[in-house]
Design a protein around this motif. Structure first.
Motif, PDB file in Angstrom:
ATOM      1  N   GLY A 262      89.572  14.152 145.270  1.00  0.00           N
ATOM      2  CA  GLY A 262      90.060  13.507 144.046  1.00  0.00           C
ATOM      3  C   GLY A 262      89.169  13.797 142.850  1.00  0.00           C
ATOM      4  O   GLY A 262      89.637  13.882 141.720  1.00  0.00           O
ATOM      5  N   PHE A 263      87.875  13.978 143.122  1.00  0.00           N
ATOM      6  CA  PHE A 263      86.942  14.267 142.028  1.00  0.00           C
ATOM      7  C   PHE A 263      87.350  15.533 141.293  1.00  0.00           C
ATOM      8  O   PHE A 263      87.366  15.575 140.060  1.00  0.00           O
TER       9      PHE A 263
ATOM     10  N   VAL B 181      94.635  14.151 145.784  1.00  0.00           N
ATOM     11  CA  VAL B 181      94.392  12.835 145.202  1.00  0.00           C
ATOM     12  C   VAL B 181      93.326  12.049 145.947  1.00  0.00           C
ATOM     13  O   VAL B 181      92.838  11.055 145.433  1.00  0.00           O
ATOM     14  N   ASP B 182      92.994  12.459 147.166  1.00  0.00           N
ATOM     15  CA  ASP B 182      92.083  11.628 147.937  1.00  0.00           C
ATOM     16  C   ASP B 182      90.815  12.383 148.348  1.00  0.00           C
ATOM     17  O   ASP B 182      89.745  12.139 147.800  1.00  0.00           O
TER      18      ASP B 182
ATOM     19  N   LEU C 110      93.192   8.474 157.922  1.00  0.00           N
ATOM     20  CA  LEU C 110      92.211   8.150 156.884  1.00  0.00           C
ATOM     21  C   LEU C 110      92.866   7.876 155.541  1.00  0.00           C
ATOM     22  O   LEU C 110      92.413   7.010 154.788  1.00  0.00           O
ATOM     23  N   ALA C 111      93.902   8.637 155.211  1.00  0.00           N
ATOM     24  CA  ALA C 111      94.447   8.519 153.863  1.00  0.00           C
ATOM     25  C   ALA C 111      95.888   8.017 153.860  1.00  0.00           C
ATOM     26  O   ALA C 111      96.451   7.786 152.798  1.00  0.00           O
TER      27      ALA C 111
ATOM     28  N   THR D 220      90.293  16.855 141.098  1.00  0.00           N
ATOM     29  CA  THR D 220      91.499  16.622 140.318  1.00  0.00           C
ATOM     30  C   THR D 220      91.182  15.853 139.042  1.00  0.00           C
ATOM     31  O   THR D 220      91.699  16.154 137.976  1.00  0.00           O
ATOM     32  N   LEU D 221      90.297  14.856 139.186  1.00  0.00           N
ATOM     33  CA  LEU D 221      89.943  14.067 138.005  1.00  0.00           C
ATOM     34  C   LEU D 221      89.376  14.966 136.920  1.00  0.00           C
ATOM     35  O   LEU D 221      89.755  14.892 135.747  1.00  0.00           O
TER      36      LEU D 221
ATOM     37  N   ILE E 273      92.158  17.314 135.441  1.00  0.00           N
ATOM     38  CA  ILE E 273      93.041  16.747 134.418  1.00  0.00           C
ATOM     39  C   ILE E 273      92.254  16.458 133.152  1.00  0.00           C
ATOM     40  O   ILE E 273      92.797  16.499 132.053  1.00  0.00           O
ATOM     41  N   THR E 274      90.941  16.194 133.300  1.00  0.00           N
ATOM     42  CA  THR E 274      90.132  16.005 132.091  1.00  0.00           C
ATOM     43  C   THR E 274      90.087  17.300 131.292  1.00  0.00           C
ATOM     44  O   THR E 274      90.280  17.303 130.074  1.00  0.00           O
TER      45      THR E 274
ATOM     46  N   PRO F 197      75.171   0.754 144.821  1.00  0.00           N
ATOM     47  CA  PRO F 197      75.341   2.136 145.253  1.00  0.00           C
ATOM     48  C   PRO F 197      76.167   2.926 144.247  1.00  0.00           C
ATOM     49  O   PRO F 197      77.146   2.413 143.701  1.00  0.00           O
ATOM     50  N   TRP F 198      75.737   4.136 143.979  1.00  0.00           N
ATOM     51  CA  TRP F 198      76.466   4.951 143.008  1.00  0.00           C
ATOM     52  C   TRP F 198      77.061   6.162 143.728  1.00  0.00           C
ATOM     53  O   TRP F 198      78.273   6.278 143.857  1.00  0.00           O
TER      54      TRP F 198
ATOM     55  N   PRO G  73      76.436   7.275 147.287  1.00  0.00           N
ATOM     56  CA  PRO G  73      75.670   7.046 148.517  1.00  0.00           C
ATOM     57  C   PRO G  73      75.422   8.326 149.304  1.00  0.00           C
ATOM     58  O   PRO G  73      74.364   8.478 149.916  1.00  0.00           O
TER      59      PRO G  73
END
Lengths: 140, 804
Positions: B769-770, B765-766, B753-754, B772-773, B776-777, B62-63, B65
């Motif tokens: 999170g995407f 962050v949760d 949940l978190a 945030t990722l 920061i990129t 799964p990538w 889902p």
């Protein structure tokens, strides 16, 4: 920016540590109370900026011989690794895990993979702000 | 699961290649890399026996889902055959490259990283059952091939060739993505297997023809079919191992794979049959005809690859015809078998020929056929291998090319016997064109080997003193040459093990199991067949024309350069270049004010326009909270601060004004119970003011032009409109809430949940999170950008100092 103010320099040395530890506190507390990796990182860099302003950039470079680009790269890698790790245990990308542990000295504490991700954010923020400030500050 | 991970093994190993290259300088990096395709080839070989019995293996990773996207590896006869080609030929190519690329002079880490990346991408293409992941891997092959073609990036030709191949194949890939999306809309699934099972329902759908055409554009650009073939000859700027691997054995066959894989879905369409067969046979003829014009050894092979790909393509088109007949014409069933059989044969003989071309280049220093000649006695082993490969390519016994060429002619002869789609009239053209193209194939095969190895030896024209290549370099081509001969003698073993399972995958409407494919390959059928007569004709006319070659080769010079497809491509690229340059010079005035002007007017037009269209102007005062006196004070301070920024005569005042604005906004956050925002805002403000001050000395002094700036009406209008727009959006957003606020959901779930208490941080962050990722990129890229910009400028300064 060469200043020779003894009082400012002396105060800055102490204040630097206050800000720095406060930033660590803010960073660690982030999951429950206001704070987090982003603010923590900014506060850390502001502590270093304070030093840069009171002394001068070359002195600080001497005292803290850090290549901040490594911070950025390391932070990004850490964040990516935390996000990618669940895929190897059959969970979707970016699943976070948490649980409670009894740690020596600290007692019952919750440990989070989200915290690792936040550490990545922290490192990137410190890395990028300091890279920018240092390159601009050094530019003659 | 494990089966999916095999695809990614080369990619994972690629990470360690630069390390190995740096740490172990005395060992050629290729030896480590060689282990990857060799191991994978052995792993895939263990599947052969079961797949030959008709079994299929699937595995899923799964990538995403939630979007129904996953990496599904689907190993049936067709994909296993391709996987074996990729890893098998890959091993030989890596072995060859160890001797071809000098470990002291070449950037080996780059080379092998790209090659391993390509290997993963290619395995992904042939094994993916999911359309989106198939597309992902497909474009990854284009990108890695771009990097490989541009490997010697200091050469202009390499860069241009790489760019050209990428423009064409990535463009085609985008078209293909469109086709995939249409398929999904029609069938409601991304899985190719499921699409095949519901294929009969799709034929009547209005999107069917569109998805067919778009998909074929992807396949044709990748497999260098007419008129998209122009990138393949230019791709020959890549190192020879790359040409042998990508441009003959694997990547260019991705298009073939795609057509084969989707034949069960589209075979019902007349357009499919005509397009695939017609373009294929045209490419076959075109490529073989222009191969003789070439003077570069690899150029001949490139055109020959184009033409052979056309041959396989036309056979796949013919195999779709079988969908419409109940085997009433028995011979058409040869088409799919011949396509796959020729694909295997082509990989063996063309691979070895490319390697020989590389050896000749390596040992003599030139690939120009006009300078070469008479190398037979100096390089006897290379000559033998080249002769075996060329004779197989020409379609002569006892080499494997003879068998598949015979079957090709059988299939083409069969086409004219159909009484639908206009085959009974136009079908007669197919065997004729195929026959003429085969004559040219025969000629260029001889041309390649004879001009290099026979005739006059001209040592004075060669950059190096030639001698036979080292044995390590010869191993791979010799192995391939052995295959060329071996397949001729045991064609039915190859047929049972590899070809029949693949044929069953292409024609599930004819066969339910590989054993049902009732084809027996024979070199001699016991009587004179029309195909054999055609082959004899090819040989006789081919030899006559080859002998007379110097008399008619001049004909090619009459074709004006201005009418070639390459010229059209160049003209188009140039036109785009200058046209777009002119366009950007219009608005790129190097003035920040102008850019802001464009951006803000654009935003206001879009936002106010959509507010207007959606009738979204709503202001509800009843829900608004009362304004407290100190809030008014803060607003007044805010306005004063802003006014200072605008009216300031010196830059320092402006910076301080800006800082005041920032701090007052932070104060607002404090009042409205947003401690996180307030904290961040305060620190950001502090750091940015410090940064401003640090950069202060380097900024140019405010010019007199700025000081005496006149009031400009259009600027005032735009800035006021922006302000009004933001206010309107805020008020409208506050006044109409169709959907209840999401904060309730966070409040309830954030702990369970978190496991966190601070909603803002948990969202960062949760939950999201995407975001945030990526943030920061972006931040990291911005930092690197500033670093590069300032450091590079400093370097240039230093250089100018040195020059003084």
């Amino acid at each position: 920016m060469k200043t020779n103010d003894v009082i400012i320099q002396f105060t800055a040395k102490i204040v630097f540590f206050i800000i720095f530890f406060f930033s660590i506190h803010i960073f660690l507390a982030g999951h429950y109370t206001p704070g987090g990796g982003f603010v923590g990182g900014l506060l850390t860099s502001s502590a270093i900026v304070l030093l840069i302003i009171t002394f001068d950039i070359n002195t600080i470079r001497h005292i803290l011989p850090i290549n901040y680009t490594y911070f950025t790269a390391g932070g990004l890698l850490l964040a990516l690794a935390t996000a990618a790790y669940p895929m190897f245990v059959g969970k979707p990308f970016f699943t976070h895990f948490f649980d409670y542990f009894d740690l020596p000295l600290l007692g019952k504490q919750s440990l989070h993979t989200a915290m690792l991700f936040d550490t990545g954010v922290y490192l990137v923020v410190v890395g990028v702000t300091m890279t920018i400030i240092q390159t601009i500050g050094e530019d003659e | 699961m494990l089966q999916v991970l095999y695809i990614f093994i080369p990619m994972l190993v690629a990470i360690f290649v630069p390390l190995l290259y740096k740490r172990m300088k005395h060992i050629h990096t290729g030896w480590f890399v060689l282990a990857v395709p060799a191991t994978l080839a052995i792993i895939y070989a263990t599947y052969i026996a079961q797949v030959a019995k008709g079994e299929v293996f699937t595995a899923e990773l799964p990538w995403i889902p939630s979007l129904d996207i996953s990496v599904i590896s689907y190993l049936d006869g067709l994909s296993l055959l391709f996987s074996l080609l990729i890893t098998g030929i890959g091993s030989l190519v890596v072995l060859y490259s160890i001797f071809y690329l000098d470990k002291h002079k070449e950037k080996l880490h780059n080379f092998y990283v790209y090659l391993l990346l390509f290997m993963s991408a290619m395995l992904g293409v042939v094994q993916s059952d999911h359309l989106i992941t198939l597309y992902f891997f497909w474009e990854l092959t284009s990108i890695s091939s771009f990097l490989l073609i541009g490997y010697w990036y200091t050469r202009d030709a390499s860069r241009l060739g790489a760019l050209k191949s990428m423009m064409i194949t990535v463009g085609g890939g985008l078209m293909m993505l469109g086709g995939f999306v249409l398929l999904y809309l029609m069938g409601g699934t991304f899985s190719i297997r499921e699409l095949i099972t519901i294929a009969p329902n799709l034929v009547e759908h209005p999107f069917f023809t569109w998805s067919l055409i778009l998909l074929l554009l992807g396949a044709f650009t990748k497999s260098a079919q007419f008129p998209f073939y122009i990138w393949l000859p230019d791709a020959m700027e890549a190192p020879t191992p790359v040409s042998a691997y990508l441009h003959s054995a694997t990547m260019v066959k991705a298009g073939i794979y795609l057509v084969a894989r989707f034949t069960p879905i589209f075979a019902a369409s007349e357009l499919w049959v005509w397009l695939v067969t017609g373009i294929g046979i045209l490419t076959l003829f075109w490529g073989s005809f222009f191969a003789i014009k070439q003077t570069d050894l690899k150029g001949i092979l490139a055109f020959s690859t184009v033409s052979q790909l056309g041959l396989i393509m036309s056979l796949l088109g013919a195999s779709a015809v079988a969908f419409h007949t109940n085997s009433s014409v028995d011979t058409i069933k040869y088409a799919a078998f011949a396509a796959i059989f020729h694909l295997i044969n082509h990989a063996t003989f063309k691979g070895s020929l490319f390697m020989i071309a590389g050896i000749v280049d390596h040992e003599t220093g030139t690939r120009d056929i006009r300078k070469l000649g008479g190398l037979m006695s100096i390089m006897p082993i290379s000559f033998t291998v080249a002769a075996i490969g060329s004779l197989s390519m020409a379609g002569l016994p006892p080499f494997n090319g003879f068998l598949s060429k015979e079957m090709f002619l059988t299939a083409m002869l069969a086409l004219q016997k159909f009484e639908f789609f206009g085959f009974d009239t136009w079908g007669a053209l197919f065997p004729i064109v195929a026959w003429v193209a085969s004559i040219f194939t025969f000629i260029y095969s001889f041309y390649f080997v004879a001009k290099t190895f026979t005739g006059n030896y001209k040592p004075e024209q060669l950059p190096h003193q030639p001698h036979e290549a080292p044995i390590g370099m010869l191993i791979s081509p010799i192995i391939l040459a052995v295959f060329v001969i071996a397949i001729f003698f045991v064609p039915n073993f190859i047929g049972d093990m590899f070809v029949k399972p693949a044929v069953q995958a292409i024609q599930p409407f004819l066969y339910t199991a590989p054993q049902d494919v009732d084809i027996h390959v024979a070199a001699w059928h016991g009587h004179i067949t029309p195909e054999l007569l055609m082959t004899i004709g090819i040989v006789i006319i081919g030899v006559l024309l080859f002998v007379a070659l110097p008399k008619w080769q001049g004909l090619y010079q009459y074709l004006p350069q201005a009418f070639t497809l390459n010229n059209a491509y160049d003209k188009m690229m140039q036109g785009l270049d200058t046209g777009l340059n002119r366009l950007s010079q219009r608005y790129m005035t190097e003035s920040m004010r102008h850019y802001l002007l464009y951006m803000f007017s654009g935003i206001t037009v879009i936002v106010i326009g959509s507010l207007f269209i959606k009738d979204a102007f709503r202001i509800a005062w009843q829900e608004a909270s009362p304004i407290r006196p100190y809030e008014i004070i803060i607003v007044v301070v805010l306005v004063i601060g802003t006014a200072i920024v605008i009216l300031a005569k010196s830059r320092l005042t402006a910076i301080i004004g800006l800082g005041a604005v920032g701090y007052t906004v932070a104060l607002f956050f404090v009042i409205f119970n947003a401690p996180d925002l307030a904290l961040t805002q305060l620190v950001i403000e502090t750091i940015s003011v410090a940064l401003f001050l640090m950069a202060f000395y380097h900024l140019p002094r405010m010019g007199k032009r700025e000081e005496r700036m006149k009031f400009q009406l259009h600027r005032a209008i735009i800035s006021i409109t922006v302000g009004i727009m933001v206010t309107l959006v805020a008020l409208s957003a506050h006044s109409q809430k169709l959907i209840p606020s999401i904060s309730k959901y966070y409040e309830e779930t954030v702990y369970s949940l978190a496991g966190g208490g601070n909603i803002v941080n948990v969202i960062l962050v949760d939950y999201r999170g995407f975001d945030t990722l990526f943030e920061i990129t972006v931040l990291g890229i911005a930092g690197m950008g500033i670093l590069a910009m300032i450091k590079l400028r400093m370097n240039r300064k230093e250089k100018t100092h040195e020059n003084k």
